[in-house]
Design a protein around this motif. Structure first.
Motif, PDB file in Angstrom:
ATOM      1  N   PRO A  58       1.310  -1.295  -0.444  1.00 19.05           N
ATOM      2  CA  PRO A  58      -0.260   0.136   0.182  1.00 19.05           C
ATOM      3  C   PRO A  58       0.448   1.632   0.225  1.00 19.05           C
ATOM      4  CG  PRO A  58      -0.352  -1.527   1.381  1.00 19.05           C
ATOM      5  CD  PRO A  58       0.608  -2.452   0.745  1.00 19.05           C
ATOM      6  N   TRP A  59       1.891   0.743   0.711  1.00 20.39           N
ATOM      7  CA  TRP A  59       3.222   2.435   0.931  1.00 20.39           C
ATOM      8  C   TRP A  59       3.549   2.933  -0.545  1.00 20.39           C
ATOM      9  CZ3 TRP A  59       3.670   6.176   4.108  1.00 20.39           C
ATOM     10  CH2 TRP A  59       2.535   6.230   5.214  1.00 20.39           C
ATOM     11  N   PHE A  60       3.849   1.559  -1.359  1.00 23.16           N
ATOM     12  CA  PHE A  60       4.655   1.568  -2.218  1.00 23.16           C
ATOM     13  C   PHE A  60       3.320   2.381  -3.652  1.00 23.16           C
ATOM     14  CE2 PHE A  60       8.382  -0.444  -0.030  1.00 23.16           C
ATOM     15  CZ  PHE A  60       9.304   0.595  -0.172  1.00 23.16           C
ATOM     16  N   SER A  61       2.851   1.614  -3.307  1.00 22.73           N
ATOM     17  CA  SER A  61       1.871   1.377  -4.015  1.00 22.73           C
ATOM     18  C   SER A  61       1.256   3.248  -4.164  1.00 22.73           C
ATOM     19  CB  SER A  61       0.443   1.210  -3.802  1.00 22.73           C
ATOM     20  OG  SER A  61       0.720  -0.419  -4.145  1.00 22.73           O
ATOM     21  N   LEU A  62       0.901   4.012  -3.057  1.00 23.88           N
ATOM     22  CA  LEU A  62       0.528   5.800  -3.016  1.00 23.88           C
ATOM     23  C   LEU A  62       1.482   6.117  -3.745  1.00 23.88           C
ATOM     24  CD1 LEU A  62      -1.394   7.493  -1.374  1.00 23.88           C
ATOM     25  CD2 LEU A  62      -0.171   7.547   0.210  1.00 23.88           C
ATOM     26  N   LEU A  63       2.924   6.011  -3.307  1.00 25.48           N
ATOM     27  CA  LEU A  63       4.697   6.784  -3.645  1.00 25.48           C
ATOM     28  C   LEU A  63       4.638   6.548  -5.335  1.00 25.48           C
ATOM     29  CD1 LEU A  63       6.187   6.152  -0.809  1.00 25.48           C
ATOM     30  CD2 LEU A  63       5.806   7.663  -1.311  1.00 25.48           C
ATOM     31  N   LEU A  64       4.314   5.232  -5.431  1.00 21.25           N
ATOM     32  CA  LEU A  64       4.286   5.363  -7.221  1.00 21.25           C
ATOM     33  C   LEU A  64       3.361   5.993  -7.910  1.00 21.25           C
ATOM     34  CD1 LEU A  64       5.096   1.260  -7.798  1.00 21.25           C
ATOM     35  CD2 LEU A  64       6.750   3.207  -7.497  1.00 21.25           C
ATOM     36  N   GLY A  65       1.596   6.052  -7.063  1.00 18.87           N
ATOM     37  CA  GLY A  65       1.360   6.804  -7.900  1.00 18.87           C
ATOM     38  C   GLY A  65       1.462   8.189  -7.519  1.00 18.87           C
ATOM     39  N   VAL A  66       1.672   8.706  -6.570  1.00 16.54           N
ATOM     40  CA  VAL A  66       2.176  10.449  -7.279  1.00 16.54           C
ATOM     41  C   VAL A  66       3.596  10.804  -7.990  1.00 16.54           C
ATOM     42  CG1 VAL A  66       3.058  11.736  -5.535  1.00 16.54           C
ATOM     43  CG2 VAL A  66       1.644  10.725  -4.352  1.00 16.54           C
ATOM     44  N   ALA A  67       4.230  10.197  -8.370  1.00 15.11           N
ATOM     45  CA  ALA A  67       5.341   9.299  -9.092  1.00 15.11           C
ATOM     46  C   ALA A  67       4.471   9.499 -10.593  1.00 15.11           C
ATOM     47  CB  ALA A  67       6.117   8.304  -8.857  1.00 15.11           C
ATOM     48  N   LEU A  68       3.310   8.978 -10.634  1.00  8.19           N
ATOM     49  CA  LEU A  68       2.932   8.825 -11.834  1.00  8.19           C
ATOM     50  C   LEU A  68       2.214  10.128 -12.412  1.00  8.19           C
ATOM     51  CD1 LEU A  68       2.212   7.662 -14.713  1.00  8.19           C
ATOM     52  CD2 LEU A  68      -0.147   6.438 -13.459  1.00  8.19           C
ATOM     53  N   LEU A  69       2.179  10.671 -11.211  1.00 11.65           N
ATOM     54  CA  LEU A  69       1.024  12.178 -11.211  1.00 11.65           C
ATOM     55  C   LEU A  69       2.195  13.053 -11.416  1.00 11.65           C
ATOM     56  CD1 LEU A  69      -1.224  11.760  -8.417  1.00 11.65           C
ATOM     57  CD2 LEU A  69      -2.064  11.778 -10.663  1.00 11.65           C
ATOM     58  N   ALA A  70       3.156  12.995 -11.107  1.00 17.66           N
ATOM     59  CA  ALA A  70       4.069  13.435 -11.409  1.00 17.66           C
ATOM     60  C   ALA A  70       4.408  13.730 -12.687  1.00 17.66           C
ATOM     61  CB  ALA A  70       4.989  13.755 -10.392  1.00 17.66           C
ATOM     62  N   PHE A  71       4.737  12.863 -13.150  1.00 14.64           N
ATOM     63  CA  PHE A  71       4.988  12.405 -14.745  1.00 14.64           C
ATOM     64  C   PHE A  71       3.524  12.841 -15.292  1.00 14.64           C
ATOM     65  CE2 PHE A  71       4.670   9.817 -18.756  1.00 14.64           C
ATOM     66  CZ  PHE A  71       6.473  10.445 -19.155  1.00 14.64           C
ATOM     67  N   LEU A  72       2.730  12.826 -15.124  1.00 14.70           N
ATOM     68  CA  LEU A  72       1.492  14.094 -16.194  1.00 14.70           C
ATOM     69  C   LEU A  72       1.944  14.923 -16.397  1.00 14.70           C
ATOM     70  CD1 LEU A  72      -1.086  10.818 -15.109  1.00 14.70           C
ATOM     71  CD2 LEU A  72      -0.193  11.293 -17.293  1.00 14.70           C
ATOM     72  N   ALA A  73       1.885  15.714 -15.458  1.00 13.03           N
ATOM     73  CA  ALA A  73       1.920  17.031 -14.869  1.00 13.03           C
ATOM     74  C   ALA A  73       3.061  17.828 -15.430  1.00 13.03           C
ATOM     75  CB  ALA A  73       2.322  17.922 -13.068  1.00 13.03           C
ATOM     76  N   LEU A  74       4.240  16.834 -15.827  1.00 12.49           N
ATOM     77  CA  LEU A  74       5.373  17.211 -16.172  1.00 12.49           C
ATOM     78  C   LEU A  74       5.131  16.787 -17.865  1.00 12.49           C
ATOM     79  CD1 LEU A  74       8.190  15.940 -14.311  1.00 12.49           C
ATOM     80  CD2 LEU A  74       7.666  18.163 -14.587  1.00 12.49           C
ATOM     81  N   LEU A  75       3.921  16.194 -18.493  1.00  7.76           N
ATOM     82  CA  LEU A  75       4.553  15.614 -19.542  1.00  7.76           C
ATOM     83  C   LEU A  75       3.261  17.341 -20.580  1.00  7.76           C
ATOM     84  CD1 LEU A  75       3.821  14.492 -22.435  1.00  7.76           C
ATOM     85  CD2 LEU A  75       2.074  12.830 -21.207  1.00  7.76           C
ATOM     86  N   LEU A  76       1.943  17.618 -19.793  1.00  8.09           N
ATOM     87  CA  LEU A  76       0.924  18.829 -19.268  1.00  8.09           C
ATOM     88  C   LEU A  76       1.995  19.945 -19.737  1.00  8.09           C
ATOM     89  CD1 LEU A  76      -1.659  17.630 -17.060  1.00  8.09           C
ATOM     90  CD2 LEU A  76      -1.559  17.366 -19.950  1.00  8.09           C
ATOM     91  N   GLY A  77       2.734  19.661 -18.909  1.00  9.98           N
ATOM     92  CA  GLY A  77       3.744  21.311 -18.764  1.00  9.98           C
ATOM     93  C   GLY A  77       4.358  21.553 -20.227  1.00  9.98           C
ATOM     94  N   PHE A  78       5.807  19.898 -20.258  1.00  6.09           N
ATOM     95  CA  PHE A  78       6.341  20.456 -21.708  1.00  6.09           C
ATOM     96  C   PHE A  78       5.251  20.614 -22.666  1.00  6.09           C
ATOM     97  CE2 PHE A  78       9.645  18.648 -18.887  1.00  6.09           C
ATOM     98  CZ  PHE A  78      10.443  19.819 -19.294  1.00  6.09           C
ATOM     99  N   TRP A  79       4.448  19.899 -22.718  1.00  2.27           N
ATOM    100  CA  TRP A  79       3.533  19.739 -24.393  1.00  2.27           C
ATOM    101  C   TRP A  79       1.886  20.497 -24.562  1.00  2.27           C
ATOM    102  CZ3 TRP A  79      -0.421  14.974 -25.315  1.00  2.27           C
ATOM    103  CH2 TRP A  79      -0.952  15.147 -25.890  1.00  2.27           C
ATOM    104  N   VAL A  80       1.627  20.959 -23.599  1.00  2.76           N
ATOM    105  CA  VAL A  80       0.513  21.927 -23.764  1.00  2.76           C
ATOM    106  C   VAL A  80       0.618  23.399 -23.384  1.00  2.76           C
ATOM    107  CG1 VAL A  80      -1.662  21.863 -22.879  1.00  2.76           C
ATOM    108  CG2 VAL A  80      -0.840  19.801 -22.986  1.00  2.76           C
ATOM    109  N   GLN A  81       1.498  23.239 -22.538  1.00  5.61           N
ATOM    110  CA  GLN A  81       1.769  24.610 -21.656  1.00  5.61           C
ATOM    111  C   GLN A  81       3.019  25.373 -22.799  1.00  5.61           C
ATOM    112  OE1 GLN A  81       2.407  24.937 -17.531  1.00  5.61           O
ATOM    113  NE2 GLN A  81       0.588  26.112 -17.695  1.00  5.61           N
ATOM    114  N   LEU A  82       3.845  24.456 -22.713  1.00  6.07           N
ATOM    115  CA  LEU A  82       5.060  24.873 -24.130  1.00  6.07           C
ATOM    116  C   LEU A  82       5.142  24.440 -25.893  1.00  6.07           C
ATOM    117  CD1 LEU A  82       8.321  23.149 -21.715  1.00  6.07           C
ATOM    118  CD2 LEU A  82       7.193  26.402 -21.742  1.00  6.07           C
ATOM    119  N   GLY A  83       4.562  23.926 -25.874  1.00  8.86           N
ATOM    120  CA  GLY A  83       3.921  23.616 -27.239  1.00  8.86           C
ATOM    121  C   GLY A  83       4.998  22.456 -28.055  1.00  8.86           C
TER     122      GLY A  83
END
Length: 589
Positions: free
Chosen positions: A15-40
């Protein structure tokens, strides 16, 4: 030699590692949106940039401030949380136990070590917490999951990983400086191995410290009855540093039940002169209840008790009991009689009886109580409801129905679903873990038994000092073998019954304290009654345990010259019973 187990923490970290890996996945999605959507940036380059920034865990440099968009900042923050969270969790998994164990080993004294968090272990801990919220408790487990961690945090328990059968792991729990160890696992073999390891560690205990109490669950009824045998003496030999207290869960429950709901008191209040208990369903608990009450049943001038086994296969159950305890066979009389009868009544698995069968059971003696003792709570309750409705329908057996329910949480649900307005008053639940597994109650039993033994020693030392000092049964309690301790527990269990016989009713689970004005040896009729009752209870206990009459005492062959009716005892033997009771009560107070 006990089996050595390879250390494997088995801690559920998913459960702990699942939560932390979920946070890492959200971090990757946020970075992807920043480079792809906001920076084009193109999708491929955005995926590369997001992964590179997340894996390198670098802050954006000042010359790259144009890349600091809202989504990228959020992604970096989440990435750092995930990265350092995983590192900290791994460090705790690897080092947490060692840090906790070191603290326990050097700082804990007079604590209690519990070697299992099963139903028994949790009940012991809850009762300990209720009686003393400051008591330090250590749970030593060979398997730990997040449920264990959560439960221990909730009850302020120090949780350690280790194999309690190994001396090194017991040292980790600071057993040498503990107050008590509770070996309450499901496996009797494992508990006996724990006993041997604790025995070895107790030798290192300072002689100035009180003995270490070892409460040992013996879940096999026949083994529990035979613990006085020499084969087990090396496991349970008491000494000045170790005080072993073996117990059987069913025997504990039987002792608790008859202390809480004495059937002779109910029978006396309702004009009966004999106790008749009906057991619906069969389990090891039924055997424990029958044996316990057979030993402590002598009350006033009541006739010996009657037991009826009710259910499918009842006759086979009776034959099994008689084969194990020949003294329960019907037709015995005189000094060999313990009970008035052990009867069997066949019926369906749902306990549906017609009026004829109900009347036939009562013809063996007016029924005092009905006990449902199967192992499943819900079926116990349903069967009790069914039989109770039939007794109401035919207007018979207006007696209490006791229903074994092991889980206290389910009682109100079952009662609410009964749709019977009489259920609350007529069906009495018993056998919940918190009622039975209580160190305070166990200590009270041992205290009464110790007082009985000390009174016996005093009487024997006064009567014949030379002979008394040479017998095993005269050793101090700290050195007394388990077979003699068990006999003293029986005498302690019978004390409230004897007192009730002369009108002194003691509250259940309370210390036996008498008013100084009460005289046990006057008038003469009271003295004689107490002497009769004590001898009957002693004789019943011996007969149930396989002893027989013999002109000369022989412990190996289980022969004793005093297994006779009270009328056939010498005057000195009769007086000894009353004086011993007086001395025991004086010591208890």
């Amino acid at each position: 030699m006990p089996t050595k187990h390879k250390k494997n923490r088995n801690r559920e970290t998913t459960p702990w590692f699942s939560l932390l890996l979920g946070v890492a996945l959200l971090a990757f999605l946020a970075l992807l949106l920043g480079f792809w959507v906001q920076l084009g940036q193109p999708l491929g380059k955005s995926l590369y940039s997001a992964a590179n920034l997340l894996l390198n865990s670098e802050f954006i440099k000042p010359e790259e401030m144009s890349l600091r968009t809202g989504w990228i900042v959020v992604g970096q923050v989440l990435g750092y949380i995930a990265f350092y969270g995983i590192l900290l969790r791994l460090a705790w998994v690897l080092l947490g136990d060692n840090l906790t164990a070191s603290y326990v080993r050097w700082c804990y004294h007079d604590h209690i070590v519990v070697c299992s968090l099963n139903m028994q272990g949790q009940a012991f801990i809850r009762n300990l917490r209720q009686s003393n919220s400051e008591q330090r408790i250590v749970a030593l487990l060979d398997h730990i999951d997040d449920e264990h961690e959560s439960w221990c945090q909730q009850h302020a328990i120090t949780l350690l990983y280790g194999d309690a059968t190994q001396e090194t792991d017991l040292h980790t729990a600071a057993v040498a400086s503990a107050k008590a160890v509770i070996a309450c696992g499901e496996s009797t073999d494992t508990n006996l191995q724990i006993s041997r390891a604790v025995q070895a560690i107790s030798r290192q205990r300072p002689a100035s410290n009180p003995p270490l109490d070892l409460y040992l669950a013996v879940n096999d009824a026949m083994l529990s009855e035979g613990l006085g045998n020499e084969n087990y003496r090396h496991f349970l030999q008491p000494n000045e540093r170790l005080n072993p207290c073996p117990y059987n869960a069913d025997n504990l429950l039987a002792r608790w039940y008859f202390n809480q709901y004495p059937p002779h008191t109910w029978a006396d209040q309702h004009g009966q002169q004999q106790v008749h208990l009906v057991f619906a369903g069969f389990s090891p608990l039924v055997e424990a209840l029958i044996c316990q009450y057979a030993k402590i049943s002598p009350y006033k001038d009541f006739a010996p008790p009657v037991f009826t086994l009710l259910g499918a296969g009842a006759e086979q159950w009776r034959d099994t009991l008689v084969a194990r305890y020949p003294v329960f066979a019907n037709g015995r009389s005189g000094a060999e009689q313990v009970i008035a009868g052990l009867y069997a009544q066949e019926c369906t698995q749902t306990f549906k009886l017609d009026e004829t069968k109900l009347t036939a059971i009562a013809q063996n003696g007016a029924v005092t109580a009905v006990l449902f003792c199967a192992t499943e709570d819900e079926s116990n309750f349903r069967h009790a409801m069914s039989l109770h409705q039939q007794t109401l329908r035919f207007n018979c057996w207006q007696v209490p129905f006791y229903v074994r329910l092991q889980q206290s949480e389910g009682i109100h649900t079952l009662l609410a679903s009964a749709n019977d307005t009489n259920a609350d008053a007529s069906l009495i639940p018993f056998g919940m873990a918190e009622q039975v597994f209580d160190l305070k109650r166990l200590m009270q039993v041992e205290r009464n038994a110790r007082a009985v033994h000390e009174a016996y020693r005093q009487n024997m030392l006064q009567a014949d000092p030379g002979t008394a000092m040479s017998t095993d049964s005269m050793k101090p309690w700290e050195q007394l073998a388990e077979t003699y301790r068990a006999a003293n527990r029986r005498a302690g269990d019978h004390l409230p019954v004897k007192l009730a016989s002369i009108g002194i009713h003691m509250p259940a689970d309370q210390p036996l304290v008498l008013d100084d004005a009460i005289r046990l040896d006057e008038p003469a009729e009271r003295r004689e009654l107490l002497s009769r009752l004590e001898h009957r209870s002693w004789r019943y206990e011996r007969l149930v345990n396989g002893w027989r009459y013999g002109e000369q005492r022989n412990n190996r062959q289980r022969l004793h010259p005093s297994i006779v009716l009270w009328e056939d005892l010498s005057e000195s033997e009769r007086k000894k019973d009353t004086s011993q009771l007086k001395a025991a009560l004086r010591i208890i107070q």
